[in-house]
Design a protein around this motif. Structure first.
Motif, PDB file in Angstrom:
ATOM      1  N   LEU A  97       0.824  -1.211   0.000  1.00 52.02           N
ATOM      2  CA  LEU A  97       0.000   0.000   0.000  1.00 52.02           C
ATOM      3  C   LEU A  97       0.857   1.259   0.000  1.00 52.02           C
ATOM      4  O   LEU A  97       0.532   2.242  -0.688  1.00 52.02           O
ATOM      5  N   LEU A  98       1.967   1.241   0.716  1.00 53.31           N
ATOM      6  CA  LEU A  98       2.867   2.391   0.719  1.00 53.31           C
ATOM      7  C   LEU A  98       3.364   2.717  -0.688  1.00 53.31           C
ATOM      8  O   LEU A  98       3.538   3.890  -1.039  1.00 53.31           O
ATOM      9  N   ARG A  99       3.606   1.700  -1.486  1.00 55.81           N
ATOM     10  CA  ARG A  99       4.118   1.920  -2.848  1.00 55.81           C
ATOM     11  C   ARG A  99       3.068   2.549  -3.762  1.00 55.81           C
ATOM     12  O   ARG A  99       3.403   3.029  -4.848  1.00 55.81           O
ATOM     13  N   ARG A 100       1.819   2.578  -3.335  1.00 57.44           N
ATOM     14  CA  ARG A 100       0.743   3.066  -4.189  1.00 57.44           C
ATOM     15  C   ARG A 100       0.233   4.453  -3.825  1.00 57.44           C
ATOM     16  O   ARG A 100      -0.516   5.042  -4.608  1.00 57.44           O
ATOM     17  N   VAL A 101       0.591   4.955  -2.656  1.00 60.67           N
ATOM     18  CA  VAL A 101      -0.098   6.149  -2.150  1.00 60.67           C
ATOM     19  C   VAL A 101       0.711   7.427  -2.275  1.00 60.67           C
ATOM     20  O   VAL A 101       0.407   8.424  -1.623  1.00 60.67           O
ATOM     21  N   ASN A 102       1.737   7.449  -3.100  1.00 61.19           N
ATOM     22  CA  ASN A 102       2.428   8.690  -3.431  1.00 61.19           C
ATOM     23  C   ASN A 102       3.067   9.329  -2.196  1.00 61.19           C
ATOM     24  O   ASN A 102       2.834  10.495  -1.870  1.00 61.19           O
ATOM     25  N   VAL A 103       3.908   8.559  -1.510  1.00 58.92           N
ATOM     26  CA  VAL A 103       4.591   9.053  -0.316  1.00 58.92           C
ATOM     27  C   VAL A 103       5.565  10.161  -0.711  1.00 58.92           C
ATOM     28  O   VAL A 103       6.336  10.026  -1.660  1.00 58.92           O
ATOM     29  N   GLY A 104       5.537  11.267   0.021  1.00 54.68           N
ATOM     30  CA  GLY A 104       6.450  12.365  -0.278  1.00 54.68           C
ATOM     31  C   GLY A 104       6.196  13.551   0.625  1.00 54.68           C
ATOM     32  O   GLY A 104       5.166  13.632   1.303  1.00 54.68           O
ATOM     33  N   PRO A 105       7.112  14.530   0.652  1.00 57.64           N
ATOM     34  CA  PRO A 105       7.004  15.678   1.566  1.00 57.64           C
ATOM     35  C   PRO A 105       5.709  16.464   1.409  1.00 57.64           C
ATOM     36  O   PRO A 105       5.122  16.901   2.390  1.00 57.64           O
ATOM     37  N   ASN A 106       5.245  16.679   0.193  1.00 57.30           N
ATOM     38  CA  ASN A 106       4.036  17.463  -0.040  1.00 57.30           C
ATOM     39  C   ASN A 106       2.870  16.599  -0.489  1.00 57.30           C
ATOM     40  O   ASN A 106       1.864  17.120  -0.993  1.00 57.30           O
ATOM     41  N   HIS A 109       1.787  11.595   3.827  1.00 56.32           N
ATOM     42  CA  HIS A 109       2.627  11.427   5.010  1.00 56.32           C
ATOM     43  C   HIS A 109       2.140  10.196   5.769  1.00 56.32           C
ATOM     44  O   HIS A 109       0.935   9.942   5.834  1.00 56.32           O
ATOM     45  N   VAL A 110       3.064   9.452   6.363  1.00 56.68           N
ATOM     46  CA  VAL A 110       2.727   8.140   6.914  1.00 56.68           C
ATOM     47  C   VAL A 110       3.253   7.996   8.332  1.00 56.68           C
ATOM     48  O   VAL A 110       4.423   8.287   8.616  1.00 56.68           O
ATOM     49  N   ALA A 111       2.375   7.515   9.224  1.00 60.48           N
ATOM     50  CA  ALA A 111       2.766   7.116  10.582  1.00 60.48           C
ATOM     51  C   ALA A 111       2.596   5.603  10.710  1.00 60.48           C
ATOM     52  O   ALA A 111       1.658   5.034  10.135  1.00 60.48           O
ATOM     53  N   ILE A 112       3.489   4.949  11.460  1.00 60.22           N
ATOM     54  CA  ILE A 112       3.460   3.487  11.599  1.00 60.22           C
ATOM     55  C   ILE A 112       3.576   3.123  13.070  1.00 60.22           C
ATOM     56  O   ILE A 112       4.533   3.544  13.746  1.00 60.22           O
ATOM     57  N   ILE A 113       2.607   2.355  13.564  1.00 58.65           N
ATOM     58  CA  ILE A 113       2.597   1.896  14.958  1.00 58.65           C
ATOM     59  C   ILE A 113       2.541   0.376  14.960  1.00 58.65           C
ATOM     60  O   ILE A 113       1.726  -0.228  14.259  1.00 58.65           O
ATOM     61  N   ASN A 114       3.393  -0.228  15.743  1.00 58.86           N
ATOM     62  CA  ASN A 114       3.438  -1.684  15.902  1.00 58.86           C
ATOM     63  C   ASN A 114       3.158  -1.997  17.378  1.00 58.86           C
ATOM     64  O   ASN A 114       3.668  -1.316  18.271  1.00 58.86           O
ATOM     65  N   TYR A 115       2.319  -3.009  17.652  1.00 62.58           N
ATOM     66  CA  TYR A 115       1.942  -3.207  19.054  1.00 62.58           C
ATOM     67  C   TYR A 115       1.685  -4.671  19.384  1.00 62.58           C
ATOM     68  O   TYR A 115       1.381  -5.497  18.520  1.00 62.58           O
ATOM     69  N   SER A 116       1.802  -4.939  20.650  1.00 64.10           N
ATOM     70  CA  SER A 116       1.373  -6.197  21.258  1.00 64.10           C
ATOM     71  C   SER A 116       1.009  -5.832  22.699  1.00 64.10           C
ATOM     72  O   SER A 116       0.054  -5.090  22.902  1.00 64.10           O
ATOM     73  N   THR A 117       1.775  -6.283  23.690  1.00 64.86           N
ATOM     74  CA  THR A 117       1.576  -5.781  25.050  1.00 64.86           C
ATOM     75  C   THR A 117       2.110  -4.360  25.167  1.00 64.86           C
ATOM     76  O   THR A 117       1.535  -3.518  25.860  1.00 64.86           O
ATOM     77  N   ASN A 126       5.479  13.319  10.509  1.00 64.14           N
ATOM     78  CA  ASN A 126       6.489  14.285  10.060  1.00 64.14           C
ATOM     79  C   ASN A 126       7.911  13.726  10.131  1.00 64.14           C
ATOM     80  O   ASN A 126       8.878  14.458  10.331  1.00 64.14           O
ATOM     81  N   GLN A 127       8.040  12.408   9.960  1.00 65.44           N
ATOM     82  CA  GLN A 127       9.356  11.771   9.887  1.00 65.44           C
ATOM     83  C   GLN A 127       9.456  10.940   8.616  1.00 65.44           C
ATOM     84  O   GLN A 127       8.452  10.395   8.140  1.00 65.44           O
ATOM     85  N   TYR A 128      10.677  10.833   8.079  1.00 58.58           N
ATOM     86  CA  TYR A 128      10.965   9.888   6.995  1.00 58.58           C
ATOM     87  C   TYR A 128       9.987  10.056   5.819  1.00 58.58           C
ATOM     88  O   TYR A 128       9.136   9.223   5.552  1.00 58.58           O
ATOM     89  N   TYR A 129      10.151  11.146   5.082  1.00 55.60           N
ATOM     90  CA  TYR A 129       9.206  11.449   4.007  1.00 55.60           C
ATOM     91  C   TYR A 129       9.435  10.620   2.752  1.00 55.60           C
ATOM     92  O   TYR A 129       8.567  10.564   1.884  1.00 55.60           O
ATOM     93  N   ALA A 130      10.585   9.991   2.605  1.00 58.34           N
ATOM     94  CA  ALA A 130      10.865   9.198   1.407  1.00 58.34           C
ATOM     95  C   ALA A 130      10.254   7.806   1.533  1.00 58.34           C
ATOM     96  O   ALA A 130      10.203   7.227   2.619  1.00 58.34           O
ATOM     97  N   LEU A 131       9.822   7.259   0.403  1.00 62.10           N
ATOM     98  CA  LEU A 131       9.198   5.934   0.401  1.00 62.10           C
ATOM     99  C   LEU A 131      10.141   4.872   0.950  1.00 62.10           C
ATOM    100  O   LEU A 131       9.738   4.034   1.777  1.00 62.10           O
ATOM    101  N   ASP A 132      11.393   4.870   0.526  1.00 62.57           N
ATOM    102  CA  ASP A 132      12.340   3.858   0.990  1.00 62.57           C
ATOM    103  C   ASP A 132      12.511   3.902   2.505  1.00 62.57           C
ATOM    104  O   ASP A 132      12.664   2.861   3.161  1.00 62.57           O
ATOM    105  N   GLU A 133      12.481   5.105   3.085  1.00 64.01           N
ATOM    106  CA  GLU A 133      12.603   5.232   4.536  1.00 64.01           C
ATOM    107  C   GLU A 133      11.404   4.606   5.241  1.00 64.01           C
ATOM    108  O   GLU A 133      11.550   3.931   6.279  1.00 64.01           O
ATOM    109  N   LYS A 134      10.214   4.820   4.692  1.00 63.98           N
ATOM    110  CA  LYS A 134       9.015   4.214   5.291  1.00 63.98           C
ATOM    111  C   LYS A 134       9.069   2.686   5.179  1.00 63.98           C
ATOM    112  O   LYS A 134       8.709   1.974   6.123  1.00 63.98           O
TER     113      LYS A 134
END
Length: 432
Positions: A97-106, A109-117, A126-134
């Motif tokens: 999905l990230l590869r399809r949604v036009n990730v970029g500064p303008n 923008h993407v936030a990622i949360i991973n969870y268990s306990t 507002n971090q890592y605006y490049a697709l490869d970084e995400k």
């Protein structure tokens, strides 16, 4: 289909086709009369007609990927009930999905949360605006294999989706969307449904994605934005992943940006592309003023009270022998895309439209007498790149000027010009 209670409709994706010498695409149905809602039709990069197909089935590069601008969040369930195999499929879903949604500064923008306990926040908006970084942040996620504290993860999403962490204001025109990928078997003290309600009350759209064969449907249905039939993706071991991603892209491209009255939003669109807006008409008076100020390019403006994606009626025509009507001659006059009582498409110049200058156009919309909640606005780009400000004001406010000017003189001038051109052409032929 709606009358016989079919499941949700989505745009259709056909076989692969050759878009040009360097790119392949897929066959999609472009919009025709009767399919005015762009959620079910249309594509990005419209190519030639697909072989052995009706004229409106075209070879397309995609579905407006270059136009997408979102504040997008992913919440990944790393609990033991998921299992490592399905957890890896979560990561694949997220990266696809990230590869399809036009990730970029303008753009997106993407936030990622991973969870268990515990909670592992991998990226803020507002971090890592490049697709490869995400993509690297997704790869860095930990499979904890502990309990399922979904309520805590949603509370963290409420913190992450804040202006301090990069959430953009409404006027930036970036819809706010969260994907929660889980089996719904939460067992933490903090209940997930009330935490999801807080996010939804803020206008954040939530999709839930079911993982595995033991999904707790009551929970995932209640967490997502309603109706759940449109916002819950029942992916058993992620079978049909490609179809589900295409469905989300279709909905994202066509989803109008919600705007409150007496506010201004920014927008941009490429040539022959659209931006859609949804304005609440909880106004004091009976008129709304819509103003478009163009900073670059040229646009056309359309509105409707029932079609979520009002578009230029010429986009729906595929006949080679189009009738040369008055609307063809006056296509540069701002017009409205309206519907009559039986759903037929209408196209007419509006007498309540003011053309002030090349950089600004205003439109006064009469509030209907029924209980209509929204007015939908479509802005179509006419130049290669188009940037604009869109303002919505209640005409009942003392500081809002909703004085209208008739455009009949413009139409009259166009007709006179056409007659003069015809006479000149006729005289030229006589002289020759």
């Amino acid at each position: 289909l709606r009358q016989i209670d079919c499941t949700a409709l989505y745009t259709g994706q056909g076989p692969s086709c050759q878009y040009n010498s360097t790119h392949t695409g897929n066959c999609y149905a472009d919009c025709i009369p009767g399919l005015e809602d762009a959620e079910y039709c249309g594509c990005d990069g419209k190519g030639e007609r697909c072989p052995s197909s009706p004229p409106h089935v075209r070879c397309c590069l995609g579905q407006c990927t270059a136009e997408i601008k979102l504040d997008l969040g992913f919440i990944l369930d790393a609990s033991s009930s998921i299992g490592r195999t399905d957890y890896e499929l979560q990561r694949s879903f997220t990266k696809d999905l990230l590869r399809r949604v036009n990730v970029g500064p303008n753009k997106t923008h993407v936030a990622i949360i991973n969870y268990s306990t515990g909670i592992e926040t991998l990226s803020l908006l507002n971090q890592y605006y490049a697709l490869d970084e995400k993509l690297n942040r997704v790869n860095a996620a930990t499979y904890f294999a502990l309990k399922t504290y979904t309520g805590d993860a949603l509370r963290e999403a409420n913190r992450v989706f804040s202006s301090n962490n990069g959430l953009r204001p409404t006027e930036d025109g970036a819809p706010q969307v969260i994907f929660l990928i889980t089996d719904g078997q939460s067992n933490g003290q903090l209940q997930p449904i009330p935490q999801a309600a807080i996010l939804k009350q803020r206008g954040i759209h939530i999709f839930t994605v079911g993982v595995g064969n033991g999904v707790a449907l009551n929970e995932v249905h209640a967490i997502c934005t309603q109706p759940w039939s449109e916002n819950y993706l029942p992916i058993t071991n992620y079978a049909g992943l490609e179809q589900k991603l295409s469905q989300f892209m279709s909905k994202s491209c066509a989803e109008p940006i919600s705007v409150i009255e007496n506010s201004t939003v920014t927008g941009e669109c490429a040539k022959d592309k659209y931006k859609y807006f949804k304005i609440s008409i909880k106004v004091v008076g009976n008129k709304i003023l819509i103003t478009v100020k163009i900073s670059n390019g040229k646009v056309k403006l359309f509105y409707s009270f029932n079609a979520r994606n009002p578009k230029d009626p010429t986009d729906f025509e595929y006949s080679d022998d189009k009738p040369k009507t008055l609307t063809t001659f006056t296509s540069l006059i701002w017009a409205t895309h309206s519907f009559n009582g039986i759903g037929a498409r209408g196209f007419k110049p509006k007498q309540d439209i003011i053309r002030t200058n090349e950089d600004e156009v205003t439109l006064v919309v009469d509030k209907p007498s029924n209980d209509t909640e929204f007015v939908y606005v479509g802005v179509k780009g006419l130049d290669e790149q188009n940037m604009f400000l869109l303002a919505f004001d209640d005409c009942a406010n003392d500081n809002v000027d909703c004085t209208t000017k008739s455009i009949s003189s413009v139409i009259k001038f166009n007709l006179i010009g056409i007659i003069i051109l015809v006479l000149i052409s006729f005289l030229s032929r006589m002289l020759n």
